[in-house]
Design an enzyme around this catalytic site. Structure first.
Site, PDB file in Angstrom:
ATOM      1  N   TYR A  89       0.861  -1.178   0.000  1.00 38.07           N
ATOM      2  CA  TYR A  89       0.000   0.000   0.000  1.00 38.07           C
ATOM      3  C   TYR A  89       0.897   1.227   0.000  1.00 38.07           C
ATOM      4  O   TYR A  89       1.935   1.240   0.655  1.00 38.07           O
ATOM      5  CB  TYR A  89      -0.889  -0.021   1.250  1.00 38.07           C
ATOM      6  CG  TYR A  89      -2.187   0.721   1.082  1.00 38.07           C
ATOM      7  CD1 TYR A  89      -3.165   0.244   0.225  1.00 38.07           C
ATOM      8  CD2 TYR A  89      -2.439   1.903   1.775  1.00 38.07           C
ATOM      9  CE1 TYR A  89      -4.367   0.917   0.067  1.00 38.07           C
ATOM     10  CE2 TYR A  89      -3.639   2.576   1.626  1.00 38.07           C
ATOM     11  CZ  TYR A  89      -4.597   2.084   0.770  1.00 38.07           C
ATOM     12  OH  TYR A  89      -5.786   2.753   0.615  1.00 38.07           O
ATOM     13  N   ASN A 188     -21.155  -6.536  -3.898  1.00 38.72           N
ATOM     14  CA  ASN A 188     -21.498  -7.031  -2.571  1.00 38.72           C
ATOM     15  C   ASN A 188     -20.412  -6.715  -1.546  1.00 38.72           C
ATOM     16  O   ASN A 188     -20.456  -7.167  -0.413  1.00 38.72           O
ATOM     17  CB  ASN A 188     -21.756  -8.542  -2.624  1.00 38.72           C
ATOM     18  CG  ASN A 188     -22.468  -9.031  -1.383  1.00 38.72           C
ATOM     19  OD1 ASN A 188     -23.337  -8.341  -0.859  1.00 38.72           O
ATOM     20  ND2 ASN A 188     -22.077 -10.194  -0.892  1.00 38.72           N
ATOM     21  N   ARG A 211     -19.643 -11.763  -8.203  1.00 37.52           N
ATOM     22  CA  ARG A 211     -19.155 -13.077  -8.607  1.00 37.52           C
ATOM     23  C   ARG A 211     -20.208 -14.129  -8.285  1.00 37.52           C
ATOM     24  O   ARG A 211     -20.971 -13.981  -7.335  1.00 37.52           O
ATOM     25  CB  ARG A 211     -17.863 -13.404  -7.850  1.00 37.52           C
ATOM     26  CG  ARG A 211     -16.668 -12.684  -8.417  1.00 37.52           C
ATOM     27  CD  ARG A 211     -15.460 -12.877  -7.544  1.00 37.52           C
ATOM     28  NE  ARG A 211     -15.618 -12.132  -6.297  1.00 37.52           N
ATOM     29  CZ  ARG A 211     -14.615 -11.856  -5.471  1.00 37.52           C
ATOM     30  NH1 ARG A 211     -13.399 -12.271  -5.754  1.00 37.52           N
ATOM     31  NH2 ARG A 211     -14.814 -11.180  -4.360  1.00 37.52           N
ATOM     32  N   TYR A 280     -11.846   2.185  -7.789  1.00 36.38           N
ATOM     33  CA  TYR A 280     -11.459   2.426  -6.392  1.00 36.38           C
ATOM     34  C   TYR A 280     -10.872   1.176  -5.752  1.00 36.38           C
ATOM     35  O   TYR A 280     -10.548   1.163  -4.569  1.00 36.38           O
ATOM     36  CB  TYR A 280     -12.643   2.969  -5.576  1.00 36.38           C
ATOM     37  CG  TYR A 280     -13.776   1.979  -5.384  1.00 36.38           C
ATOM     38  CD1 TYR A 280     -14.762   1.829  -6.346  1.00 36.38           C
ATOM     39  CD2 TYR A 280     -13.852   1.200  -4.240  1.00 36.38           C
ATOM     40  CE1 TYR A 280     -15.792   0.921  -6.178  1.00 36.38           C
ATOM     41  CE2 TYR A 280     -14.884   0.287  -4.055  1.00 36.38           C
ATOM     42  CZ  TYR A 280     -15.846   0.155  -5.029  1.00 36.38           C
ATOM     43  OH  TYR A 280     -16.868  -0.757  -4.864  1.00 36.38           O
ATOM     44  N   GLY A 282      -8.937  -3.008  -6.926  1.00 34.91           N
ATOM     45  CA  GLY A 282      -8.488  -3.875  -8.011  1.00 34.91           C
ATOM     46  C   GLY A 282      -8.427  -5.317  -7.548  1.00 34.91           C
ATOM     47  O   GLY A 282      -7.383  -5.959  -7.610  1.00 34.91           O
ATOM     48  N   LEU A 307      -9.928   7.341  -0.974  1.00 34.88           N
ATOM     49  CA  LEU A 307     -10.459   8.141   0.126  1.00 34.88           C
ATOM     50  C   LEU A 307      -9.344   8.793   0.951  1.00 34.88           C
ATOM     51  O   LEU A 307      -9.489   9.929   1.403  1.00 34.88           O
ATOM     52  CB  LEU A 307     -11.356   7.281   1.033  1.00 34.88           C
ATOM     53  CG  LEU A 307     -12.098   8.064   2.118  1.00 34.88           C
ATOM     54  CD1 LEU A 307     -13.154   8.972   1.507  1.00 34.88           C
ATOM     55  CD2 LEU A 307     -12.724   7.125   3.146  1.00 34.88           C
TER      56      LEU A 307
END
Lengths: 369, 369
Positions: A89, A188, A211, A280, A282, A307
């Site tokens: 990250y 979801n 999915r 937003y 991957g 965000l």
């Protein structure tokens, strides 16, 4: 919550022994023994979360003049938290560090110069990287935001990231009006569930791509109970049947992508001219791919949303206003969050739930069951 | 150009025989015989340009009150023209149609109600789909824009699409200041050559990506003579050597893509945070592909540009202002165009040149050598 009493402006010597050990604390719960240790979920080096995250006990530092001692009530496990632990990250603390970026805590004591936060307030981290998977923390007042206290801690803990992301996605990339249509994949996910509900309240129809999964029927039912207009599995995307299915609807004015790969491509293909596909997440770890013709002739724009970046660029007041909007929707049950509570000690089970491909509920660690 | 005389407001009977056959024409070249036929490059069905395009002779229609009779001087062959012939372009006339979308023509006669255009003026098509690969045309005044006459016809013919596209690409997607860097692929295309020169005039440095080719050294030299800051072949993109090469430069604030595929991906990777990759072509016929992280964490935006759309959405005055800016740069030799002239009859050779992968010069058909 048990009743507590607070005193303010009283000299430390009048407080209990544990407060005397913390001489700058000016306000704390009377007769309450303040903790000197915290349980934390910590990683000493980045790596696979299941391997590097450990439950440890740490001594708490002194509460300085500008510090606040908090006891965490609840903190979710978000995918980005795990990416941070993995070291993939782009922001976050250097290891060793405590995991977790959002959560809600109650204030147990405040330093003598703390002005805006009082004992018994609820607070959330002001910035990413706080390390919320812990029972207690001592942190500067500036690193915390005071929030309301009128919803369940497990909801309060998980409003600042996922529902707020959904809120921004629906507000910052298209001018959506009642009757408009949007399309999203990963529908979801916690963000996706919030998108469905926030859109439905604005009478915006959602085409939701998920999915295929063993409990598909139940999942679809629940998503529809949240206000999903249409739920379609990934494998249907791009088929003639899918195009027939959506052919009576206005073309979507916004596409939301947290998957990537062909899923993003197929969403881009069905968007209205001049609209935006916002990425937003991957989850498929595949790149976003679009034919040049969609960019050139249909003026489809591809943008990203993060965000953390939004938080960095906006004031705490702007952020709190957004959080309060979502908060009030949660309180009035117009924004439902599907959470599963795990005691902090059961971190491994919570983690396992989070990394399952077809989880429906968000895993929330609770520190004060 | 040979000197001509014009008369205005004179009754048709005072004109020559050919004008008497065209009774509404109020103004025409004195003593000039107006043409009754045109040579045209026409396709009767969409398909492979080499197969479907034919040189034909057509009778010209009467010049109506609002019409203008023009004689084309020059018209380029642009890639989009061929896509239109192939039937893979989203706009354009239905076959049978004359090919070509831009070009410059001189006015030979005007109808009695034509106000803004006079005999001997130069004009260009106001909209795409005119059909410019022809010696003559009769068209409504509203379908033509009057331009200046002070540059060579082969340059005048080719300003409205490629240099104007370059102009918009540099103006509409980034706020470029002296010292800034941009990066483009297909950099030796007509648009790319214009980008290099327009950028250099603004002291904006260009990193130019081109395909390897037999005459690479010459091509690089010429591009540098136009002001290219750096020229790199496609195969170097993404390599450590490439990253070292550009590491001393500020990160590019704009990426221009007319290729697609990995070329676009690698450009997106080196862009400055918050900048835009603009796609205006797809020569590789491969989709644009970007990792989700570039969209989310670096806020790279992917957009498309289509000049036809821009023209549709802007006034003729705005368009002429842009054309005149480029025109004056051509006149003062600050914007050079690398053209190769072909007589209309040698259309097949011009077409062959255009479809060669490593052509350097733009093929321009000349109707009045």
């Amino acid at each position: 919550m048990k009743r507590t009493f607070t005193i303010t402006g009283v000299a430390p010597r009048t407080l209990t022994r544990s407060l005397q050990a913390n001489p700058v604390v000016l306000s704390a719960r009377l007769f309450a023994t303040l903790p000197s240790e915290a349980k934390v979920i910590k990683y000493h080096a980045t790596g696979q979360p299941e391997k590097v995250l450990k439950l440890e006990t740490e001594k708490l530092p002194q509460v300085g003049d500008n510090d606040v001692l908090v006891g965490f009530l609840a903190a979710p496990i978000n995918p980005a938290d795990l990416n941070m632990v993995e070291g993939v990250y782009p922001i976050g603390p250097k290891a060793p560090a405590v995991g977790g970026n959002e959560g809600v805590a109650e204030v147990l004591a405040v330093g003598s110069k703390v002005k805006g936060i009082a004992v018994d307030d609820w607070v959330i981290p002001a910035k990413p990287g706080f390390g919320t998977w812990r029972t207690h923390a001592v942190a500067p007042e500036s690193s915390l935001l005071k929030v309301k206290k009128d919803i369940k801690p497990e909801y309060a803990a998980a409003i600042a990231v996922n529902p707020c992301t959904a809120y921004r996605l629906l507000n910052d990339f298209a001018d959506l009006k009642p009757g408009d249509v949007i399309i999203q994949n990963g529908a979801n996910s916690a963000v996706g569930q919030a998108v469905i509900q926030l859109a439905a309240q604005r009478e915006v129809k959602t085409i939701n791509i998920i999915r295929d999964r063993p409990d598909l029927g139940d999942t679809v039912e629940r998503m529809k109970s949240y206000g999903a207009y249409m739920v379609v599995t990934e494998d249907k995307l791009g088929t003639p049947a899918f195009h027939r299915l959506i052919s009576d609807l206005p073309k979507p004015k916004l596409g939301l992508n947290c998957v990537g790969g062909t899923s993003a491509t197929e969403i881009a293909r069905v968007l209205e001219k001049d609209s935006t596909l916002v990425t937003y997440g991957g989850m498929s770890r595949k790149p976003v791919q679009v034919p040049t013709s969609l960019l050139i002739f249909r003026n489809i724009q591809l943008r990203g949303f993060w965000l953390s970046r939004w938080v960095e660029e906006h004031s705490a007041e702007e952020r709190l206003a957004m959080i309060n909007t979502c908060w009030d929707l949660v309180k009035s049950k117009r924004l439902r969050m599907w959470a599963e509570r795990y005691p902090l000690e059961d971190f491994a089970a919570a983690l396992n739930r989070t990394t399952q491909a077809q989880r429906n509920r968000k895993a929330i660690l609770v520190m004060k069951p």
